[in-house]
Design a protein around this motif. Structure first.
Motif, PDB file in Angstrom:
ATOM      1  N   HIS A   1     -58.745 -19.909 -11.100  1.00 56.54           N
ATOM      2  CA  HIS A   1     -58.543 -18.635 -10.399  1.00 56.54           C
ATOM      3  C   HIS A   1     -59.434 -17.587 -11.070  1.00 56.54           C
ATOM      4  CE1 HIS A   1     -56.528 -14.977  -9.031  1.00 56.54           C
ATOM      5  NE2 HIS A   1     -55.866 -15.694  -8.126  1.00 56.54           N
TER       6      HIS A   1
ATOM      7  N   ASP B   1     -56.756 -15.096 -13.020  1.00 58.26           N
ATOM      8  CA  ASP B   1     -55.525 -15.604 -13.629  1.00 58.26           C
ATOM      9  C   ASP B   1     -55.842 -16.919 -14.333  1.00 58.26           C
ATOM     10  OD1 ASP B   1     -53.017 -16.705 -14.247  1.00 58.26           O
ATOM     11  OD2 ASP B   1     -52.069 -15.766 -12.509  1.00 58.26           O
TER      12      ASP B   1
ATOM     13  N   ILE C   1     -53.882 -20.354 -13.241  1.00 55.58           N
ATOM     14  CA  ILE C   1     -53.912 -20.913 -11.887  1.00 55.58           C
ATOM     15  C   ILE C   1     -55.207 -21.694 -11.679  1.00 55.58           C
ATOM     16  CG2 ILE C   1     -53.770 -20.428  -9.424  1.00 55.58           C
ATOM     17  CD1 ILE C   1     -51.263 -19.674 -10.868  1.00 55.58           C
TER      18      ILE C   1
ATOM     19  N   LEU D   1     -52.803 -26.493  -5.571  1.00 49.62           N
ATOM     20  CA  LEU D   1     -52.809 -25.313  -6.422  1.00 49.62           C
ATOM     21  C   LEU D   1     -51.807 -25.532  -7.542  1.00 49.62           C
ATOM     22  CD1 LEU D   1     -52.844 -22.473  -3.727  1.00 49.62           C
ATOM     23  CD2 LEU D   1     -54.757 -23.767  -4.687  1.00 49.62           C
TER      24      LEU D   1
ATOM     25  N   TRP E   1     -62.209 -20.152  -4.733  1.00 47.59           N
ATOM     26  CA  TRP E   1     -61.459 -18.917  -4.569  1.00 47.59           C
ATOM     27  C   TRP E   1     -62.405 -17.831  -4.091  1.00 47.59           C
ATOM     28  CZ3 TRP E   1     -56.235 -18.992  -5.507  1.00 47.59           C
ATOM     29  CH2 TRP E   1     -55.737 -20.016  -6.306  1.00 47.59           C
TER      30      TRP E   1
ATOM     31  N   GLY F   1     -56.011 -14.497  -4.011  1.00 43.01           N
ATOM     32  CA  GLY F   1     -55.254 -15.623  -3.479  1.00 43.01           C
ATOM     33  C   GLY F   1     -55.885 -16.332  -2.308  1.00 43.01           C
TER      34      GLY F   1
ATOM     35  N   VAL G   1     -49.161 -17.855  -4.019  1.00 45.09           N
ATOM     36  CA  VAL G   1     -50.131 -17.371  -4.993  1.00 45.09           C
ATOM     37  C   VAL G   1     -50.523 -15.933  -4.650  1.00 45.09           C
ATOM     38  CG1 VAL G   1     -52.415 -17.684  -5.986  1.00 45.09           C
ATOM     39  CG2 VAL G   1     -51.071 -19.677  -5.366  1.00 45.09           C
TER      40      VAL G   1
END
Length: 497
Positions: A417, A420, A423, A435, A474, A480, A497
């Motif tokens: 991510h 983050d 993630i 995920l 992403w 998200g 998410v």
């Protein structure tokens, strides 16, 4: 997650990273750039299909026993697990719309093995619908129609939120039109070879009134690597009447250093002008740098060390001279471009099978994730990798700080991510994009509740069904939001998410 529906469909066998899928059937009425599909249109015919509890005439005890049995299946041995449980003849999977905040699917004239998301000037951290995004991809046309291949620069707009029938209000009051129709616009750049992998890079403009220069590097089946400037193509989307000239479709540079095709390519995030790594099936890695005059120069001295094909490359997000490579020899190696020996500083045997993909965390830069041919993916703390006295290698397999053997087929893509560091998104040949939240830890009570679902790690957040899943990214500016490619493109955002 996803739910099962009894619909007639042919389930294809997942293919490994370099194989070319067959061309898809395209309706004559669609334009050549592809079309969006509405999977949920007319899903419910009328309100009469919904029965209220207690109106079927059965005793309450009988009905309650049946409802309990239906609930128990979610934690019993008969649980359907996407990517693991085999579909029965005549069955296929359809998404559960209640688990998505946004979901759009896009069919293409030819399958696309690789793509990249292009940053735009619409702002960061945006949550307003309908959403707009820009991407670039390369096609995998049939071998008999190599001239049909192209790089496709795309603008996707009108990406609306999933319709809700639960009466809940939107968290985003600025939504202009949640029910807008999605729109695809595309600019094609002719390419006489299939695209194995494509990556985009942006160079900030010195003139604030002008957009950044957007470059793409395309690894092809022909072994050549093509660098294009797609800035005019992106600008044309928002400037009606703009025509792309043949000269603007020509590559700025063609890298011919490789003698075999490859799949590994990455632009340095710390070298704005443009510094590129490319790796091939001979195990060789070349560095190409953009000069002050705007040209590109490839160092003819390759980085050597892998005993098999280089499958993926990742520049360090924090050290400009450091990069990592993954190989079908089962190793991940860390290099310093300043080394005169052109040998790796660190070598780790992380798998007994091919290591297909790696991803370097942008937030915690000592963490590196890897995905292998046996379906296992792992997270490594590079601070624990120590070179030996001779050759910079360490015998044996290091211990990962996390590893998961959930997927049943090869890992084809993995990406942290962007904001983050717990993630991770993973794509695999078992037709799934998953995920994960590495921060999840179950207490004793929660462990009891999940004990009936075998082999499903608590860190697994979501499973998205993607036929022949190949690559997932992403969106760096829409929190998200993910885009994945396989037999078709999916753009989605989950409620988890």
């Amino acid at each position: 997650m996803s739910k099962r529906a009894a619909e007639s469909d042919k389930v294809e066998v997942p293919r490994k990273g370099g194989d070319r899928p067959e061309a898809m059937d395209i309706d004559d009425k669609t334009n050549e750039m592809g079309e969006f599909e509405d999977e949920f249109e007319d899903e419910f015919e009328s309100e009469d299909e919904i029965l209220e509890a207690g109106v079927d005439g059965r005793p309450d005890a009988e009905r309650e026993a049946e409802e309990k049995e239906a609930m128990d299946v979610d934690s019993g041995p008969g649980t359907f697990i996407v990517g693991r449980t085999k579909l029965e003849p005549g069955q296929t999977l359809t998404p559960d719309p209640t688990t998505y905040e946004m979901l759009h699917n896009l069919s293409m004239p030819w399958p696309c093995l690789s793509f990249d998301v292009v940053r735009d000037n619409l702002g960061d951290n945006r949550k307003v619908y309908p959403a707009t995004m820009y991407t670039v991809t390369g096609t995998q046309a049939d071998s008999q129609k190599a001239s049909d291949n192209s790089i496709m620069v795309m603008k996707l707009s009108g990406l609306s939120r999933m319709q809700r029938d639960d009466g809940e209000e939107s968290d985003d009051d600025d939504d202009d039109d949640e029910d807008s129709d999605p729109i695809l616009e595309s600019k094609s750049i002719p390419l006489n070879s299939t695209t194995n992998r494509i990556r985009a890079h942006q160079t900030p403009s010195q003139d604030p009134s002008k957009p950044p220069t957007t470059l793409t590097a395309t690894m092809t089946e022909s072994s050549n690597v093509y660098i294009h400037d797609i800035t005019p193509h992106l600008t044309a989307f928002d400037t009606p009447g703009t025509m792309i000239t043949p000269q603007q479709n020509k590559p700025l540079s063609t890298i011919r250093a490789h003698k075999s095709e490859g799949y590994a390519v990455d632009w340095s995030p710390l070298f704005p002008a443009g510094k590129l790594l490319t790796g091939d099936n001979d195990g060789l890695i070349y560095a190409t740098t953009r000069t002050d005059g705007g040209g590109f120069v490839t160092d003819t001295r390759p980085f050597q060390g892998h005993t098999s094909s280089v499958e993926d490359l990742q520049w360090s997000p924090s050290e400009a001279s450091v990069f990592a490579s993954a190989s079908s020899d089962g190793t991940v190696r860390v290099w310093d471009v300043r080394s005169k020996s052109r040998k790796p500083a660190l070598t780790m045997q992380v798998s007994s099978t091919d290591v297909n993909v790696i991803s370097w965390s942008r937030q915690t830069t000592h963490l590196l994730a890897s995905g292998a041919d046996d379906g296992e993916w792992a997270v490594w703390d590079l601070r624990n990798w120590k070179p030996s006295a001779a050759g910079g290698s360490v015998a044996g397999k290091p211990t990962p700080i996390a590893n998961f053997k959930y997927h049943t087929e090869q890992i084809t893509s993995i990406e942290w991510h962007p904001t983050d560091d717990s993630i991770v998104a993973v794509a695999a040949g078992d037709n799934t994009v998953t995920l994960w939240d590495l921060a999840v830890e179950l207490d004793d009570e929660e462990s009891k509740d999940t004990a009936g679902v075998q082999d499903v790690p608590p860190q697994l957040l979501f499973v998205h069904y993607q036929q022949t899943a190949k690559e997932v990214h992403w969106h760096p500016q829409i929190p998200g939001c993910l885009m994945a490619t396989g037999e078709e493109f999916s753009v989605f955002r989950t409620i988890s998410v």
